[in-house]
Design a protein around this motif. Structure first.
Motif, PDB file in Angstrom:
ATOM      1  N   PHE A   1      33.700  39.500  39.917  1.00 15.03           N
ATOM      2  CA  PHE A   1      34.015  38.548  40.972  1.00 15.03           C
ATOM      3  C   PHE A   1      33.230  37.253  40.774  1.00 15.03           C
ATOM      4  N   GLN A   2      33.799  36.177  41.322  1.00 18.76           N
ATOM      5  CA  GLN A   2      33.163  34.861  41.262  1.00 18.76           C
ATOM      6  C   GLN A   2      33.016  34.334  42.687  1.00 18.76           C
ATOM      7  N   ARG A   3      31.819  33.814  43.012  1.00 17.05           N
ATOM      8  CA  ARG A   3      31.610  33.216  44.329  1.00 17.05           C
ATOM      9  C   ARG A   3      32.084  31.769  44.308  1.00 17.05           C
ATOM     10  N   LEU A   4      32.949  31.412  45.266  1.00 18.10           N
ATOM     11  CA  LEU A   4      33.470  30.053  45.348  1.00 18.10           C
ATOM     12  C   LEU A   4      32.671  29.235  46.353  1.00 18.10           C
ATOM     13  N   ASP A   5      32.880  27.921  46.335  1.00 16.22           N
ATOM     14  CA  ASP A   5      32.075  27.007  47.161  1.00 16.22           C
ATOM     15  C   ASP A   5      32.231  27.251  48.651  1.00 16.22           C
ATOM     16  N   ASP A   6      33.369  27.774  49.091  1.00 13.77           N
ATOM     17  CA  ASP A   6      33.589  27.987  50.520  1.00 13.77           C
ATOM     18  C   ASP A   6      33.045  29.320  51.007  1.00 13.77           C
ATOM     19  N   GLY A   7      32.292  30.037  50.153  1.00 10.65           N
ATOM     20  CA  GLY A   7      31.717  31.323  50.546  1.00 10.65           C
ATOM     21  C   GLY A   7      32.634  32.498  50.297  1.00 10.65           C
ATOM     22  N   SER A   8      33.852  32.246  49.805  1.00 12.09           N
ATOM     23  CA  SER A   8      34.759  33.342  49.495  1.00 12.09           C
ATOM     24  C   SER A   8      34.466  33.861  48.091  1.00 12.09           C
ATOM     25  N   TRP A   9      34.997  35.052  47.796  1.00 12.78           N
ATOM     26  CA  TRP A   9      34.802  35.684  46.492  1.00 12.78           C
ATOM     27  C   TRP A   9      36.158  35.970  45.874  1.00 12.78           C
ATOM     28  N   LEU A  10      36.268  35.694  44.560  1.00 10.81           N
ATOM     29  CA  LEU A  10      37.532  35.814  43.840  1.00 10.81           C
ATOM     30  C   LEU A  10      37.388  36.832  42.712  1.00 10.81           C
ATOM     31  N   ALA A  11      38.315  37.801  42.653  1.00  8.14           N
ATOM     32  CA  ALA A  11      38.345  38.755  41.539  1.00  8.14           C
ATOM     33  C   ALA A  11      38.869  38.031  40.304  1.00  8.14           C
ATOM     34  N   THR A  12      38.138  38.140  39.197  1.00  4.70           N
ATOM     35  CA  THR A  12      38.465  37.317  38.026  1.00  4.70           C
ATOM     36  C   THR A  12      38.884  38.112  36.791  1.00  4.70           C
ATOM     37  N   THR A  13      38.618  39.412  36.742  1.00  5.95           N
ATOM     38  CA  THR A  13      39.020  40.194  35.565  1.00  5.95           C
ATOM     39  C   THR A  13      40.222  41.057  35.911  1.00  5.95           C
ATOM     40  N   GLU A  14      40.716  41.780  34.928  1.00  3.17           N
ATOM     41  CA  GLU A  14      41.968  42.528  35.080  1.00  3.17           C
ATOM     42  C   GLU A  14      41.964  43.414  36.320  1.00  3.17           C
ATOM     43  N   ALA A  15      43.057  43.359  37.066  1.00  2.00           N
ATOM     44  CA  ALA A  15      43.185  44.155  38.286  1.00  2.00           C
ATOM     45  C   ALA A  15      43.314  45.632  37.938  1.00  2.00           C
ATOM     46  N   LYS A  16      42.674  46.470  38.733  1.00  2.00           N
ATOM     47  CA  LYS A  16      42.748  47.917  38.555  1.00  2.00           C
ATOM     48  C   LYS A  16      43.219  48.561  39.858  1.00  2.00           C
ATOM     49  N   ALA A  17      44.011  49.626  39.722  1.00  2.00           N
ATOM     50  CA  ALA A  17      44.456  50.375  40.903  1.00  2.00           C
ATOM     51  C   ALA A  17      43.328  51.280  41.391  1.00  2.00           C
ATOM     52  N   LEU A  18      43.450  51.746  42.616  1.00  2.00           N
ATOM     53  CA  LEU A  18      42.497  52.713  43.185  1.00  2.00           C
ATOM     54  C   LEU A  18      41.063  52.222  43.051  1.00  2.00           C
ATOM     55  N   ASP A  19      40.801  51.087  43.616  1.00  2.00           N
ATOM     56  CA  ASP A  19      39.487  50.460  43.494  1.00  2.00           C
ATOM     57  C   ASP A  19      38.855  50.306  44.872  1.00  2.00           C
ATOM     58  N   THR A  20      37.546  50.364  44.911  1.00  2.00           N
ATOM     59  CA  THR A  20      36.792  50.126  46.143  1.00  2.00           C
ATOM     60  C   THR A  20      35.791  49.008  45.898  1.00  2.00           C
ATOM     61  N   TYR A  21      35.852  47.980  46.746  1.00  2.00           N
ATOM     62  CA  TYR A  21      34.891  46.887  46.657  1.00  2.00           C
ATOM     63  C   TYR A  21      33.705  47.210  47.563  1.00  2.00           C
ATOM     64  N   GLN A  22      32.503  47.047  47.030  1.00  2.00           N
ATOM     65  CA  GLN A  22      31.280  47.211  47.822  1.00  2.00           C
ATOM     66  C   GLN A  22      30.670  45.829  48.024  1.00  2.00           C
ATOM     67  N   ILE A  23      30.590  45.399  49.275  1.00  2.00           N
ATOM     68  CA  ILE A  23      30.133  44.051  49.602  1.00  2.00           C
ATOM     69  C   ILE A  23      28.796  44.149  50.321  1.00  2.00           C
ATOM     70  N   GLU A  24      27.768  43.571  49.734  1.00  2.00           N
ATOM     71  CA  GLU A  24      26.441  43.553  50.358  1.00  2.00           C
ATOM     72  C   GLU A  24      26.209  42.155  50.921  1.00  2.00           C
ATOM     73  N   ALA A  25      25.838  42.110  52.224  1.00  2.00           N
ATOM     74  CA  ALA A  25      25.773  40.815  52.906  1.00  2.00           C
ATOM     75  C   ALA A  25      24.711  40.839  53.995  1.00  2.00           C
TER      76      ALA A  25
END
Length: 639
Positions: free
Chosen positions: A432-456
């Protein structure tokens, strides 16, 4: 200790048969090279077939005998070979002639009695006498040792010295279990100075359940256990493990080889066949299937029958009977007619399904686990019933507490503050890449059955919930916000954790939900459901989730976004998190609960009270812990 013969009787029998029988006579090679085109199984000119003993010595159409054991002069075979008459000479002039050495070999063979031995695989099994050994400086603990030592003597090879004890225990473990010993097990064996230490080590290893796992693997290979399911589609075989466990258990309990054979080939035909014996016939359920549209099912039913016939031949007869599917071979003992007699047995079988028990050992273990699980459920269910009774008893007190809170929050809206995300990780290693507006963008190949862990980190204040914003981006399919081909996503499960404990969520709402994929599905955890936004791809969307109990701001949280929809890479491509600061009526309780509070306790029915207790079960810390324990116990039921 169990003798090797008891463990692998078929293997040992074949070894003894090999040692007992002589090599195939050279005359059979001569016949195959020069004679069988005219005197083989397909064409018996003059009544002579040089493929079997009974044909070789039988009377010919001429009244003569091709071979008279011990009498070269009376053997028509030798007379024809030596004849100078072009009409009588064999092989005919147009065929490859016999070499002088070959003629001499045939004459000597007849003179010596025309010995004709079948290949050892077709000979009756006999147990040879243990060989005499001239050098007995090495101890013999098993009759097989004599055969080994005799061969070493013949080759003038001196036996190696006994290996050190660490090597011995490693050999035993790897051979019998496929696993190394633990350091403690190895040390204990090295320190054991009793005379029968090695024998007891082998006994312990043979008693291990891993013995069946190690040696069952070889049989499962013969049963095609790990083969592909089909020709055009390779579908899973979810129940195949039941047969695997049967094999492992059969090896571990020393099921006699005759029973092991009968039950796998025809267990369902035994009188009063047990479920275990029916399960054993899954040996022949591992055949390939073809589920492609438009296939001729009869064709592939017959293909499966061919496979069962030929697998039976290769496994139990050590013989490639598949050759006889098309024609009889010159020296094979299986004729084409016999092939189809065997084929007819399997051609009578129907493809059926049945429910069967697991192996006795597995069944006992299941019953033990099931009893333990049932006791745990009973205990936690009773505990939760007591807690719910206590919650019901304090409903009036709770109403007096919550009513003022709802009144104070009436008309208020939560302030929205950005949540500072400092790390995002993916179960499928998406970056993932952090963008200027505070959002996060997935940048590498998409995978099925995935779980994102977000620490904030939460902003200051009383945090009553969070808002998930999914945003479009030109790098995503159809501009997103999802990573599926149509720009969609399916969010199967949202969860929040703070200070190591789960934060219960309620009252999910979204600006838009796809039909049959409502935002409420993001809280139930059902794998093939979740929140989706088709056909509104390419636009920003958001969903809000209220906290059952508010969180104090300034602390660190973990947010999990689970994507379990298996029909593609339906994951979120770009997102942002926003905190809902301050209490609102929506955050304090779901709308149904607020309505019941509004009408007053005087109008509450028993059904109303049940709904309110359900809510208190979530919002009361002690009650929610008991409910979570019960839910976890139910999820841990033995399969």
């Amino acid at each position: 200790m169990r003798p090797l013969q008891a463990l692998f009787p078929a293997l040992i029998a074949s070894v003894f048969a090999t040692l007992a029988s002589a090599a195939e006579p050279d005359v059979q090679r001569i016949f195959a090279e020069h004679c069988l085109e005219c005197h083989g199984p397909d064409d018996k000119k003059g009544g002579l077939a040089l493929t079997a003993r009974e044909n070789l010595f039988a009377e010919l159409e001429s009244g003569a005998h091709a071979v008279v054991p011990g009498d070269v002069a009376k053997s028509e075979l030798i007379a024809r070979i030596l004849s100078k008459d072009p009409d009588e000479q064999m092989p005919p002039k147009k065929k490859k002639p016999l070499a002088p050495a070959e003629i001499a070999a045939l004459k000597q063979w007849v003179a010596d009695g025309a010995k004709w031995e079948v290949h050892w695989a077709y000979a009756p099994i006999s147990r040879p006498q243990p060989l005499q050994i001239s050098n007995l400086q090495f101890s013999i603990s098993n009759p097989i040792d004599r055969f080994v030592l005799a061969k070493l003597e013949e080759k003038k090879i001196k036996p190696a010295a006994e290996a050190d004890r660490y090597t011995l225990i490693r050999r035993v473990y790897y051979d019998l279990l496929g696993l190394p010993p633990t350091p403690a097990e190895a040390d204990a064996f090295v320190k054991d100075t009793t005379p029968d230490a090695y024998e007891r080590l082998v006994d312990r290893t043979l008693a291990s359940p891993h013995f069946g796992e190690r040696w069952g693997r070889h049989w499962l290979d013969r049963a095609r256990y790990a083969d592909s399911d089909g020709y055009e589609k390779d579908r899973p075989r979810p129940d195949a493990w039941r047969y695997r466990d049967w094999v492992i258990d059969a090896v571990n309990r020393d099921l006699p080889f005759d029973r092991f054979t009968i039950e796998q080939l025809a267990g369902d035909l035994l009188p009063d066949a047990t479920a275990e014996q029916k399960l054993a016939t899954a040996f022949h359920r591992q055949t390939l299937t073809n589920t492609e549209g438009g296939v001729d099912q009869e064709q592939f039913r017959v293909e499966a029958t061919f496979d069962r016939t030929e697998t039976t031949g290769s496994v139990w007869l050590a013989h490639t009977v598949g050759c006889a599917r098309c024609h009889t071979h010159k020296y094979d003992q299986i004729t084409q007619r016999e092939y189809y007699q065997l084929f007819a047995f399997f051609n009578n079988a129907d493809e059926t399904k049945t429910t069967v028990a697991t192996s006795p050992t597995a069944e006992q273990e299941y019953e033990r686990k099931n009893a333990t699980h049932a006791a745990t459920l009973k205990k936690l269910t009773a505990k939760l019933a007591v807690v719910r009774e206590q919650l019901g008893a304090r409903l009036l007190d709770w109403e007096k507490e919550i009513a003022p809170r709802l009144a104070a929050a009436d008309g208020k809206t939560a302030k929205q503050e950005p949540i500072d995300i400092y790390r995002v990780s993916s179960g499928a290693d998406v970056e993932f890449q952090r963008l200027d507006d505070g959002s996060w963008l997935a940048t590498t190949e998409a995978k099925a059955l995935d779980t994102y862990q977000i620490e904030a980190d939460l902003p200051p204040g009383i945090i009553s919930g969070l808002r998930l914003e999914v945003l479009p981006d030109e790098s995503l399919p159809k501009n997103g916000p999802g990573r599926a081909k149509d720009g969609n996503f399916v969010l199967s499960k949202v969860s929040v954790e703070a200070k190591g404990e789960n934060v219960a969520l309620h009252s999910p709402e979204a600006d838009f939900s796809q039909k049959q994929f409502p935002v409420a599905s993001a809280l139930d955890g059902v794998a093939d459901k979740g929140w989706g936004i088709a056909p509104q791809a390419g636009k920003p969307h958001h969903a809000t989730f209220q906290f059952v109990r508010p969180l104090e701001g300034g602390q660190r949280i973990t947010v999990s976004l689970g994507h379990r929809y298996a029909k593609g890479a339906f994951t979120i491509g770009r997102f942002r998190l926003v905190a809902l600061v301050g209490e609102t009526p929506e955050s304090i309780a779901p709308k149904t609960v607020r309505n019941f509070v509004a009408i007053g306790p005087e109008k509450w029915t028993n059904d109303t009270k049940d709904v309110l207790v359900d809510w208190l079960e979530q919002s009361d810390p002690a009650a929610s812990r008991v409910a979570a324990e019960l839910a976890a116990a139910k999820a841990a039921a033995p399969p």
